[in-house]
Design an enzyme around this catalytic site. Structure first.
Site, PDB file in Angstrom:
ATOM      1  N   HIS A   1       3.250  -7.587   1.836  1.00  0.00           N
ATOM      2  CA  HIS A   1       2.552  -8.440   2.790  1.00  0.00           C
ATOM      3  C   HIS A   1       1.443  -9.248   2.129  1.00  0.00           C
ATOM      4  CE1 HIS A   1      -0.001  -4.848   2.544  1.00  0.00           C
ATOM      5  NE2 HIS A   1      -1.000  -5.640   2.885  1.00  0.00           N
TER       6      HIS A   1
ATOM      7  N   HIS B   1       0.835  -1.198   0.000  1.00  0.00           N
ATOM      8  CA  HIS B   1       0.000   0.000   0.000  1.00  0.00           C
ATOM      9  C   HIS B   1       0.869   1.248   0.000  1.00  0.00           C
ATOM     10  CE1 HIS B   1      -3.169  -2.775   0.909  1.00  0.00           C
ATOM     11  NE2 HIS B   1      -2.721  -3.021   2.129  1.00  0.00           N
TER      12      HIS B   1
ATOM     13  N   GLU C   1      -1.881  -0.269   8.143  1.00  0.00           N
ATOM     14  CA  GLU C   1      -2.863  -1.158   8.776  1.00  0.00           C
ATOM     15  C   GLU C   1      -2.188  -2.019   9.834  1.00  0.00           C
ATOM     16  OE1 GLU C   1      -4.126  -3.119   5.188  1.00  0.00           O
ATOM     17  OE2 GLU C   1      -2.778  -4.816   5.497  1.00  0.00           O
TER      18      GLU C   1
ATOM     19  N   ARG D   1      -1.238  -4.787  -6.241  1.00  0.00           N
ATOM     20  CA  ARG D   1      -1.044  -6.237  -6.260  1.00  0.00           C
ATOM     21  C   ARG D   1       0.240  -6.548  -7.020  1.00  0.00           C
ATOM     22  NH1 ARG D   1      -5.858  -7.494  -8.533  1.00  0.00           N
ATOM     23  NH2 ARG D   1      -6.916  -7.286  -6.538  1.00  0.00           N
TER      24      ARG D   1
END
Length: 315
Positions: free
Chosen positions: A172, A97, A115, A192
């Site tokens: 991740h 991200h 996150e 992605r």
């Protein structure tokens, strides 16, 4: 409404890697056996929670944020956080991200996405991907282009109760057989990198975002050090996992009765297990596993009773 908890109805998202644990573990009415995500507390346009009780019943959380800002007392321009429960019945794509600065420029003013994960359950030996072994950006790109995934990716075995902080720029992925509660910035921007060459039910592979993903990945990988702290409030053990400029995330384990003072900000609460009740000056509110609610600014002092496990988050 400021003296009532704001209970929310979640939104469910079907995913190629989803399963049925959201129904089996939390008794949610999910749309299919490929349900991967419960957006439990969300004001993001791609899936907004609905207020379930009180005078604002039926409003989307984003509408409540705009119409009743005094309930939140935040300086943020939009509801800042998003709470999810994820059910990975298959491996998630390897992804990364962007941070706020990159997303602002490249994703139409969207927030970046930092996150964290609390592992709710997993199969024995289940693994996540957390980081990589490349020393330079050039090496990282070469290994991605060559498909050297076994050499590139760092795998970590997980168990229930583990916590992982995943800053923007961290490569991740959740592995097969893992369920997590995720607290994140309110963003739906994902790049992605690798998706195991799998195809959807129409025979199509999913889009990759290699250029952006390579650009924003932190190289070399920097592990996010977390130092947990604990305190006891009545019959509640409060464990603080992380507290920074993005969010504070805690686990509360109540076994009995605990009284808490008025909170200095609005607080997001997710009941992970157990049952009990929350009392304040206005009344008593039953709680059960799978409930998600907000204690608004001005809620006042309150008491928890029962055997309950929460994840608590706030700005």
């Amino acid at each position: 409404m400021a003296n009532q908890p704001i209970f929310l109805e979640p939104v469910f998202q079907e995913r190629i890697w989803g399963g049925k644990q959201l129904r089996e573990q939390f008794n949610y009415d999910i749309p299919s056996d490929r349900t991967g995500e419960c957006w439990a507390v969300s004001a993001h346009p791609n899936g907004q929670s609905i207020v379930h009780n009180g005078p604002y019943k039926g409003l989307k959380l984003g509408e409540l944020w705009e119409q009743q800002p005094q309930l939140f007392g935040s300086n943020a321009s939009k509801f800042p956080l998003l709470t999810k429960i994820l059910d990975a019945s298959d491996d998630l794509s390897v992804q990364v991200h962007p941070d706020d600065a990159y997303a602002q420029v490249n994703e139409n003013g969207e927030l970046g996405k930092t996150e964290c994960w609390y592992i709710l359950g997993c199969e024995p030996g289940a693994e996540i991907i957390y980081g990589h072994h490349a020393a330079t950006k050039e090496q990282f790109k070469q290994m991605v282009d060559a498909g050297q995934w076994d050499k590139l990716l760092t795998r970590v075995t997980v168990k229930p109760g583990d916590f992982f902080y995943v800053p923007s720029g961290t490569l991740h992925a959740l592995g097969k057989g893992i369920q997590v509660l995720e607290t994140q910035q309110s963003s739906d921007t994902t790049y992605r990198i690798y998706d195991y060459d799998r195809k959807d039910d129409k025979g199509n592979t999913r889009e990759l975002h290699l250029d952006k993903g390579i650009e924003v990945t932190t190289v070399p990988h920097v592990g996010a050090e977390t130092t947990f702290s604990t305190e006891t409030v009545g019959d509640t053990l409060v464990t603080t996992f992380v507290s920074n400029s993005f969010f504070t995330v805690q686990k509360w384990n109540t076994n009995g009765e605990s009284s808490f003072p008025e909170q200095a900000q609005f607080v997001i609460c997710s009941v992970l297990d157990g049952a009990g009740e929350l009392d304040n000056a206005t009344g008593s509110y039953p709680l059960k596993k799978g409930d998600h609610f907000i204690l608004p600014l001005g809620f006042g002092a309150f008491t928890l009773r029962g055997e309950l496990e929460f994840i608590i988050s706030h700005e």
